[in-house]
Write an enzyme that holds these catalytic residues in place. Structure first.
Site, PDB file in Angstrom:
ATOM      1  N   THR A 189      -8.990  -1.910  -0.031  1.00 17.94           N
ATOM      2  CA  THR A 189      -8.776  -1.128   1.177  1.00 17.94           C
ATOM      3  C   THR A 189      -9.836  -0.035   1.233  1.00 17.94           C
ATOM      4  O   THR A 189     -10.711   0.038   0.379  1.00 17.94           O
ATOM      5  CB  THR A 189      -7.375  -0.483   1.181  1.00 17.94           C
ATOM      6  OG1 THR A 189      -7.362   0.599   0.231  1.00 17.94           O
ATOM      7  CG2 THR A 189      -6.301  -1.489   0.804  1.00 17.94           C
ATOM      8  N   CYS A 190      -9.728   0.846   2.237  1.00 14.04           N
ATOM      9  CA  CYS A 190     -10.714   1.926   2.339  1.00 14.04           C
ATOM     10  C   CYS A 190     -10.584   2.913   1.184  1.00 14.04           C
ATOM     11  O   CYS A 190     -11.533   3.633   0.875  1.00 14.04           O
ATOM     12  CB  CYS A 190     -10.585   2.654   3.675  1.00 14.04           C
ATOM     13  SG  CYS A 190      -8.951   3.380   3.956  1.00 14.04           S
ATOM     14  N   ARG A 231      -9.232   1.996  -2.055  1.00 14.91           N
ATOM     15  CA  ARG A 231      -9.139   1.414  -3.399  1.00 14.91           C
ATOM     16  C   ARG A 231      -9.658  -0.026  -3.433  1.00 14.91           C
ATOM     17  O   ARG A 231      -9.599  -0.752  -2.430  1.00 14.91           O
ATOM     18  CB  ARG A 231      -7.686   1.442  -3.889  1.00 14.91           C
ATOM     19  CG  ARG A 231      -6.765   0.468  -3.184  1.00 14.91           C
ATOM     20  CD  ARG A 231      -5.319   0.619  -3.640  1.00 14.91           C
ATOM     21  NE  ARG A 231      -4.767   1.898  -3.244  1.00 14.91           N
ATOM     22  CZ  ARG A 231      -4.393   2.848  -4.103  1.00 14.91           C
ATOM     23  NH1 ARG A 231      -4.484   2.635  -5.407  1.00 14.91           N
ATOM     24  NH2 ARG A 231      -3.905   3.995  -3.676  1.00 14.91           N
ATOM     25  N   GLN A 270       1.076   1.764   5.543  1.00 18.81           N
ATOM     26  CA  GLN A 270       0.075   0.702   5.726  1.00 18.81           C
ATOM     27  C   GLN A 270      -0.242  -0.043   4.437  1.00 18.81           C
ATOM     28  O   GLN A 270      -0.507  -1.242   4.451  1.00 18.81           O
ATOM     29  CB  GLN A 270      -1.223   1.276   6.304  1.00 18.81           C
ATOM     30  CG  GLN A 270      -1.176   1.583   7.784  1.00 18.81           C
ATOM     31  CD  GLN A 270      -0.595   2.958   8.059  1.00 18.81           C
ATOM     32  OE1 GLN A 270      -0.369   3.722   7.121  1.00 18.81           O
ATOM     33  NE2 GLN A 270      -0.343   3.264   9.312  1.00 18.81           N
ATOM     34  N   GLN A 290      -1.043  -4.108   3.396  1.00 17.93           N
ATOM     35  CA  GLN A 290      -2.307  -4.495   2.772  1.00 17.93           C
ATOM     36  C   GLN A 290      -2.065  -5.219   1.446  1.00 17.93           C
ATOM     37  O   GLN A 290      -2.768  -6.178   1.114  1.00 17.93           O
ATOM     38  CB  GLN A 290      -3.172  -3.252   2.567  1.00 17.93           C
ATOM     39  CG  GLN A 290      -3.648  -2.637   3.871  1.00 17.93           C
ATOM     40  CD  GLN A 290      -4.193  -1.229   3.695  1.00 17.93           C
ATOM     41  OE1 GLN A 290      -3.814  -0.496   2.775  1.00 17.93           O
ATOM     42  NE2 GLN A 290      -5.091  -0.829   4.579  1.00 17.93           N
ATOM     43  N   ALA A 303     -11.105  -3.247  16.180  1.00 19.24           N
ATOM     44  CA  ALA A 303      -9.841  -3.457  16.896  1.00 19.24           C
ATOM     45  C   ALA A 303      -8.720  -3.832  15.937  1.00 19.24           C
ATOM     46  O   ALA A 303      -7.754  -4.484  16.319  1.00 19.24           O
ATOM     47  CB  ALA A 303     -10.021  -4.546  17.959  1.00 19.24           C
ATOM     48  N   GLY A 304      -8.863  -3.397  14.672  1.00 19.38           N
ATOM     49  CA  GLY A 304      -7.844  -3.701  13.664  1.00 19.38           C
ATOM     50  C   GLY A 304      -6.695  -2.714  13.693  1.00 19.38           C
ATOM     51  O   GLY A 304      -6.568  -1.878  14.598  1.00 19.38           O
ATOM     52  N   GLU A 305      -5.855  -2.790  12.662  1.00 16.60           N
ATOM     53  CA  GLU A 305      -4.648  -1.973  12.595  1.00 16.60           C
ATOM     54  C   GLU A 305      -4.956  -0.478  12.599  1.00 16.60           C
ATOM     55  O   GLU A 305      -4.281   0.306  13.274  1.00 16.60           O
ATOM     56  CB  GLU A 305      -3.858  -2.338  11.332  1.00 16.60           C
ATOM     57  CG  GLU A 305      -2.546  -1.589  11.190  1.00 16.60           C
ATOM     58  CD  GLU A 305      -1.794  -1.978   9.925  1.00 16.60           C
ATOM     59  OE1 GLU A 305      -0.721  -1.388   9.681  1.00 16.60           O
ATOM     60  OE2 GLU A 305      -2.273  -2.864   9.191  1.00 16.60           O
ATOM     61  N   ILE A 351      -7.627   1.111  13.814  1.00 11.47           N
ATOM     62  CA  ILE A 351      -8.105   1.534  15.134  1.00 11.47           C
ATOM     63  C   ILE A 351      -6.949   1.576  16.134  1.00 11.47           C
ATOM     64  O   ILE A 351      -6.870   2.480  16.978  1.00 11.47           O
ATOM     65  CB  ILE A 351      -9.228   0.602  15.638  1.00 11.47           C
ATOM     66  CG1 ILE A 351     -10.508   0.846  14.827  1.00 11.47           C
ATOM     67  CG2 ILE A 351      -9.499   0.821  17.120  1.00 11.47           C
ATOM     68  CD1 ILE A 351     -11.102   2.232  14.967  1.00 11.47           C
TER      69      ILE A 351
END
EC number: 1.2.1.70
Length: 416
Positions: free
Chosen positions: A48-49, A51, A111, A115, A185-187, A189
């Site tokens: 993820t952003c 980890r 979230q 993920q 256009a993901g979760e 955003i």
């Protein structure tokens, strides 16, 4: 043994995290590559952003660290200071904490659970999720549900999206009247669009590689959709830019922003880059008229909501500690499975052998009562032969221990 190793926002800066991130399109290849010709039996990768973590069943984490460095073409020495490794039981506790949102930049954010489920799904689809990891993740999801339903861990969350709005309002008096460009256009955003558009901006534009998906999101807010390759033409028209794509390389460079600033006659642009690897070149933040914030920058704003959730964190940690012990018990029970299976197989062989012997006696015309008595005596003697022999041949040092074990196994009591 189950191991967890990785790099996250606690251990490494963004510049390091983005170098070992796995894009969704590369995850299947990476899972196959790690388990091919290496002593790694099970593996799942969570990227993820905040980890990049590898959950695996292996003999040692060293081979996985070597693979991680080689796969991303960085030296092990360069990333080693930032890597953490956990083995049992800490690896189990870490998985439970991650799923519950206790290890997130935004404590309690939901979230990460989605993920993690995506990571498990990818491992299943690529055949790298075995019995141990499957059980670990299912327990992780169960623990996360328990934590969220019995504590206030999800209360008063300051999300990354809300933090972005808060920072934007430091630059502009309000969101109203501003033109906003969302890239992706993901979760994330979608979440940012909901927060920013609550402030009733003057204009909303969604840029995405797939225009149809961008258009679907834009329609919710009365906005327009453009392609990513049109960014250069439209950037100057926007006051706020929020970007989060899965691109492995920056999609907004220094030159593009310099041209936009010139066209804007140096009116400021507020930019939020939530992507890892970054969507916006780092040098853009050095421009006088640009206010650029990354995920790490937003963390300082997010922490302001942490104090109110500290009591919930204590409660959540207590739940996790108990569930870790439960899972360790399950793992320990799995260690006895081969012994139990061997014991049952041995008993079954004895039973079949004595049944065949008894059937032969019956076929010869022996009385059934006599055959049954004979059968029971022979089975009893065979079942008790091994433990009796072990007790008789034990030396003084181990006899007491064996006697205690036999008494426990066969529920014997003094005087029986």
């Amino acid at each position: 043994m189950i191991f967890t190793l990785g790099i996250n926002h606690h251990s490494a800066p963004l510049a390091i995290r983005e170098r070992v991130a796995f894009g969704a399109d590369k995850l299947g290849h990476a899972l196959g590559d790690l388990t091919r010709d290496r002593p790694v039996r099970e593996v799942a990768i969570l990227s993820t952003c905040n980890r990049t973590e590898i959950y695996c069943s292996a003999e040692s984490p060293d081979v996985v660290i070597d693979w991680l460095a080689h796969y991303h073409q960085v030296s092990r020495e360069e990333i080693a200071p930032y890597i953490y490794t956990h083995d049992q039981p800490e690896a189990i506790r870490h998985a439970f904490r991650v799923a519950s949102g206790l290890d997130s930049m935004v404590i309690g954010e939901p979230q990460i659970l989605g993920q993690m489920k995506d990571a498990v799904r990818a491992a299943e689809e690529n055949g790298t999720l075995g019995t141990q990891l499957h059980k670990l993740f299912q327990r992780s999801f169960s623990v996360a549900k328990e934590v969220r339903s019995t504590t206030a861990i999800g209360a008063n969350i300051v999300s990354m999206a809300a933090a972005g709005v808060h920072l934007a309002e430091r630059i502009f008096e309000s969101i109203a009247g501003q033109r906003i460009l969302f890239i992706g256009a993901g979760e994330m955003i979608e979440l940012c669009a909901a927060h920013f558009c609550a402030g009733q901006p003057k204009q909303v534009t969604i840029a995405n590689r797939t225009v149809e998906r961008a258009r679907a999101l834009a329609e919710q807010y009365g906005g327009t959709a453009i392609r990513l390759d049109e960014l250069g033409e439209h950037l100057a028209a926007h006051d706020i830019v929020v970007s989060c794509t899965g691109s492995p390389l920056p999609i907004i460079g220094l030159g593009m922003v310099e041209r936009a600033i010139k066209t804007r006659r140096h009116r400021p642009i507020f930019m939020v880059d939530l992507a890892v690897p970054r969507d916006i070149e780092e040098e853009v933040g050095q421009l006088d008229d640009v206010f650029l914030y990354t995920v790490d920058d937003l963390a300082q704003v997010v922490e302001s909501g942490l104090e109110s959730r500290q009591a919930a964190v204590v409660d959540a940690e207590a739940i996790i500690a108990n569930r870790v012990q439960d899972f360790l018990g399950w793992l320990a029970s799995r260690d006895t499975v081969p012994v139990i299976r061997s014991l049952r197989d041995s008993a079954e062989r004895m039973r079949r052998h004595e049944m065949e012997h008894a059937m032969k006696l019956l076929a010869k015309g022996e009385a059934p009562e006599k055959v049954l008595e004979h059968l029971s005596q022979r089975l009893t003697n065979k079942f008790l032969h091994a433990p009796t022999q072990a007790l008789n041949s034990a030396d003084d040092g181990e006899r007491a221990e064996l006697q205690a074990s036999v008494s426990r196994l066969f529920h014997l009591h003094a005087g029986d």
